[in-house]
Motif scaffolding. Structure first.
Motif, mmCIF file in Angstrom:
data_model
loop_
_atom_site.group_PDB
_atom_site.id
_atom_site.type_symbol
_atom_site.label_atom_id
_atom_site.label_comp_id
_atom_site.label_asym_id
_atom_site.label_seq_id
_atom_site.Cartn_x
_atom_site.Cartn_y
_atom_site.Cartn_z
ATOM 1 N N GLY A 188 41.754 36.182 41.433
ATOM 2 C CA GLY A 188 40.502 36.901 41.352
ATOM 3 C C GLY A 188 39.521 36.251 40.398
ATOM 4 N N ALA A 189 38.391 36.932 40.233
ATOM 5 C CA ALA A 189 37.327 36.441 39.365
ATOM 6 C C ALA A 189 36.595 37.620 38.773
ATOM 7 C CB ALA A 189 36.353 35.569 40.154
ATOM 8 N N ALA A 190 36.017 37.390 37.606
ATOM 9 C CA ALA A 190 35.117 38.373 37.008
ATOM 10 C C ALA A 190 33.721 37.794 37.162
ATOM 11 C CB ALA A 190 35.449 38.595 35.532
ATOM 12 N N ALA A 224 32.361 42.516 36.999
ATOM 13 C CA ALA A 224 33.261 43.144 37.967
ATOM 14 C C ALA A 224 34.497 42.278 38.129
ATOM 15 C CB ALA A 224 32.564 43.295 39.314
ATOM 16 N N ILE A 225 35.661 42.900 38.002
ATOM 17 C CA ILE A 225 36.938 42.233 38.291
ATOM 18 C C ILE A 225 37.119 42.351 39.801
ATOM 19 C CG2 ILE A 225 39.440 42.254 37.930
ATOM 20 C CD1 ILE A 225 37.876 41.667 35.369
ATOM 21 N N ARG A 226 37.125 41.206 40.473
ATOM 22 C CA ARG A 226 37.165 41.206 41.928
ATOM 23 C C ARG A 226 38.413 40.523 42.443
ATOM 24 N NH1 ARG A 226 31.555 38.779 43.643
ATOM 25 N NH2 ARG A 226 33.059 37.148 44.033
ATOM 26 N N HIS A 227 39.018 41.144 43.441
ATOM 27 C CA HIS A 227 40.188 40.575 44.108
ATOM 28 C C HIS A 227 39.900 40.497 45.597
ATOM 29 C CE1 HIS A 227 43.384 41.979 40.934
ATOM 30 N NE2 HIS A 227 42.511 41.119 40.442
ATOM 31 N N ASP A 228 40.543 39.559 46.254
ATOM 32 C CA ASP A 228 40.533 39.506 47.708
ATOM 33 C C ASP A 228 41.211 40.790 48.195
ATOM 34 O OD1 ASP A 228 41.845 39.002 50.352
ATOM 35 O OD2 ASP A 228 40.834 37.070 50.112
ATOM 36 N N PRO A 229 40.649 41.467 49.198
ATOM 37 C CA PRO A 229 41.251 42.727 49.681
ATOM 38 C C PRO A 229 42.714 42.595 50.075
ATOM 39 C CG PRO A 229 39.081 42.429 50.644
ATOM 40 C CD PRO A 229 39.406 41.155 49.909
ATOM 41 N N ALA A 230 43.127 41.448 50.567
ATOM 42 C CA ALA A 230 44.523 41.254 50.983
ATOM 43 C C ALA A 230 45.455 41.078 49.792
ATOM 44 C CB ALA A 230 44.625 40.040 51.902
ATOM 45 N N LEU A 231 44.896 40.790 48.617
ATOM 46 C CA LEU A 231 45.712 40.519 47.426
ATOM 47 C C LEU A 231 45.453 41.523 46.299
ATOM 48 C CD1 LEU A 231 45.161 36.651 47.384
ATOM 49 C CD2 LEU A 231 47.116 37.892 48.309
ATOM 50 N N ALA A 282 44.783 43.902 37.715
ATOM 51 C CA ALA A 282 43.361 44.102 37.415
ATOM 52 C C ALA A 282 43.165 44.746 36.040
ATOM 53 C CB ALA A 282 42.703 44.945 38.498
ATOM 54 N N ARG A 283 44.021 45.697 35.678
ATOM 55 C CA ARG A 283 43.925 46.328 34.349
ATOM 56 C C ARG A 283 44.180 45.303 33.250
ATOM 57 N NH1 ARG A 283 46.387 50.552 37.034
ATOM 58 N NH2 ARG A 283 48.467 49.963 36.338
ATOM 59 N N LYS A 284 45.190 44.476 33.435
ATOM 60 C CA LYS A 284 45.485 43.431 32.450
ATOM 61 C C LYS A 284 44.344 42.424 32.360
ATOM 62 C CE LYS A 284 50.494 43.695 33.019
ATOM 63 N NZ LYS A 284 51.695 42.978 33.503
ATOM 64 N N GLN A 285 43.799 42.058 33.518
ATOM 65 C CA GLN A 285 42.692 41.109 33.538
ATOM 66 C C GLN A 285 41.445 41.695 32.871
ATOM 67 O OE1 GLN A 285 42.692 40.387 37.768
ATOM 68 N NE2 GLN A 285 43.717 38.401 37.514
ATOM 69 N N ALA A 286 41.193 42.976 33.053
ATOM 70 C CA ALA A 286 40.036 43.614 32.420
ATOM 71 C C ALA A 286 40.159 43.534 30.898
ATOM 72 C CB ALA A 286 39.912 45.066 32.877
ATOM 73 N N THR A 287 41.340 43.777 30.370
ATOM 74 C CA THR A 287 41.565 43.660 28.925
ATOM 75 C C THR A 287 41.354 42.218 28.477
ATOM 76 O OG1 THR A 287 43.134 45.494 28.955
ATOM 77 C CG2 THR A 287 43.260 43.996 27.079
ATOM 78 N N TRP A 288 41.828 41.269 29.259
ATOM 79 C CA TRP A 288 41.665 39.850 28.940
ATOM 80 C C TRP A 288 40.179 39.472 28.931
ATOM 81 C CZ3 TRP A 288 39.758 35.571 31.546
ATOM 82 C CH2 TRP A 288 40.091 34.325 31.007
ATOM 83 N N VAL A 289 39.413 39.960 29.923
ATOM 84 C CA VAL A 289 37.972 39.664 29.985
ATOM 85 C C VAL A 289 37.259 40.263 28.779
ATOM 86 C CG1 VAL A 289 35.827 40.104 31.261
ATOM 87 C CG2 VAL A 289 37.875 39.355 32.481
ATOM 88 N N GLU A 290 37.611 41.481 28.394
ATOM 89 C CA GLU A 290 37.005 42.089 27.203
ATOM 90 C C GLU A 290 37.193 41.188 25.987
ATOM 91 O OE1 GLU A 290 38.939 45.881 26.945
ATOM 92 O OE2 GLU A 290 37.590 46.806 28.413
ATOM 93 N N ASP A 291 38.384 40.652 25.820
ATOM 94 C CA ASP A 291 38.655 39.741 24.702
ATOM 95 C C ASP A 291 37.812 38.471 24.803
ATOM 96 O OD1 ASP A 291 40.521 41.534 23.716
ATOM 97 O OD2 ASP A 291 42.252 40.437 24.510
ATOM 98 N N GLN A 292 37.660 37.936 26.019
ATOM 99 C CA GLN A 292 36.862 36.726 26.207
ATOM 100 C C GLN A 292 35.394 36.974 25.865
ATOM 101 O OE1 GLN A 292 38.366 33.692 26.954
ATOM 102 N NE2 GLN A 292 40.100 35.040 26.565
#
Length: 81
Positions: free
Chosen positions: A6-8, A37-44, A50-60
């Motif tokens: 995914g990507a933010a 926005a934390i975005r994922h491909d609908p199939a994945l 996503a919750r873990k990635q959101a925390t990681w993005v906040e830190d970044q």
């Protein structure tokens, strides 16, 4: 999509979100208020990831301000599983 995890992407409005992506979470920078926005491909879709990635993005985003640099428009997300 940047990678399989995914990507933010910075949000400027609803028109920024491609129809083929699913927004899993939204992160707001506590310093400047920019939204990503934390975005994922609908199939994945993976809500736990996503919750873990959101925390990681906040830190970044905090780190960007500490380093006095601008936020990137798109942030490639890591596999935090």
């Amino acid at each position: 999509m940047v990678n399989g995890y995914g990507a933010a992407r910075r949000l400027r409005g609803p028109e920024n979100i491609p129809a083929n992506d699913t927004v899993m979470a939204t992160v707001v920078c506590s310093n400047c208020g920019q939204r990503f926005a934390i975005r994922h491909d609908p199939a994945l879709r993976n809500e736990e990831l996503a919750r873990k990635q959101a925390t990681w993005v906040e830190d970044q985003l905090v780190w960007d301000h500490i380093q006095e640099r601008k936020h990137h428009g798109t942030i490639e997300l890591p596999d935090l599983q």
